[in-house]
Design a protein around this motif. Sequence first.
Motif, PDB file in Angstrom:
ATOM      1  N   HIS A 104      -4.905  -4.467 -12.146  1.00 30.78           N
ATOM      2  CA  HIS A 104      -4.010  -5.570 -12.471  1.00 30.78           C
ATOM      3  C   HIS A 104      -4.700  -6.738 -13.163  1.00 30.78           C
ATOM      4  N   ARG A 119      -4.679  -2.616  -7.647  1.00 26.25           N
ATOM      5  CA  ARG A 119      -3.606  -2.799  -6.668  1.00 26.25           C
ATOM      6  C   ARG A 119      -3.411  -1.576  -5.771  1.00 26.25           C
ATOM      7  N   HIS A 161      -3.667  -8.285  -6.181  1.00 25.04           N
ATOM      8  CA  HIS A 161      -3.122  -8.413  -7.532  1.00 25.04           C
ATOM      9  C   HIS A 161      -4.011  -9.197  -8.472  1.00 25.04           C
TER      10      HIS A 161
END
Length: 357
Positions: A104, A119, A161
């Motif tokens: 990510h 992730r 993230h």
Amino acid sequence: MIRRRDALKALLAVFATAPAMAQGSSVSTLIGTGSGGYGELQVNNPYGLVIGPDGALYFCDLDNQRIRRLDLRTRRTLTVAGNGQKGYSGDGTSATGAALNMPHEIQFDSVGHLYIAERDNHVIRRVDAGTGVISTLAGTGSPGFSGDGGPASLAQLRQPHSIALDPTRRYLLICDIGNHRIRRVELTTGLIETFAGTGDRQPTPDGAALRGTSLNGPRTLAFDSTGDWYLALREGNAIYRIDSKSLTLHHVAGTGEQGYSGDGGQARVAKLGGPKGLAWWNDSLYVADTENHVIRQIELKTGLIRSVLGTGQRGDGPEPDPRRCALARPHGVFVDAEGVLYVGDSEAHRIRTLRLT
């Protein structure tokens, strides 16, 4: 007539205080054709991006399961991590032969090591600047919450993230979004701790102490030139400033309710739609307002918000007018030293640029 004059004055005041972009500023595609793929001209769902120590653009080519490098002079690309297969393998070997799983965001540290937030592997990987060998810095590969106070490689994360290096370059901060926490790894010792968040999904009070306060979906971080940092809450649909001295949270934007409103007014009463990317530049914050398909600017001195790229409707262009160019769920934003905004226009399968000055 008086009311009309007052309304006109108010409108002119908004335009007068909003910083202007370069005259005739236009948006253009740096790489991507609009169709997902893998090649010199194609990307497949680009997410986080950053200018590396060598001046090239590095980006997460999400659905190609790779980290790629784009030479901004020659426009040639090469893969720096990932073999294209979705998985979790390769530690101790060349990063280009490793399997990644939904990378990510990326960051470089002060000596050029590359960090990757994966992730769906629930890990943070590290690519050595000298050898190109990949290893796991944090996470076990299994989702969960554990390990505070011990080695980060033995701790559990849940869907990390975003990552950021703090201004001292001593710590790597991890948006451990599935645990509603920000974790912190000290790079010299490899130890991990919870730095912010309680695991609860309650609203974040304005002015609250960072420690012991709930964060609803901490998604991404950005720092300003003073060392203060900004945090976007994805599910919380809000942005907070974290004072670096007092470690307190201060509401900057978003009402908490998902929507798209407020352009030209105060960001605190505007509605956001799942903000997923932040970049600070020249006393403004640039926000990938993902579910609204726009990039928004928050002028931090005045608190005003406006859309600078996108129409508010999902689409793909046309270029070059930035307010007529539709985007499709943009995620990554980055502003370089020259004032060029880079946007990972994810589901349009493009990386676009817009000069801000």
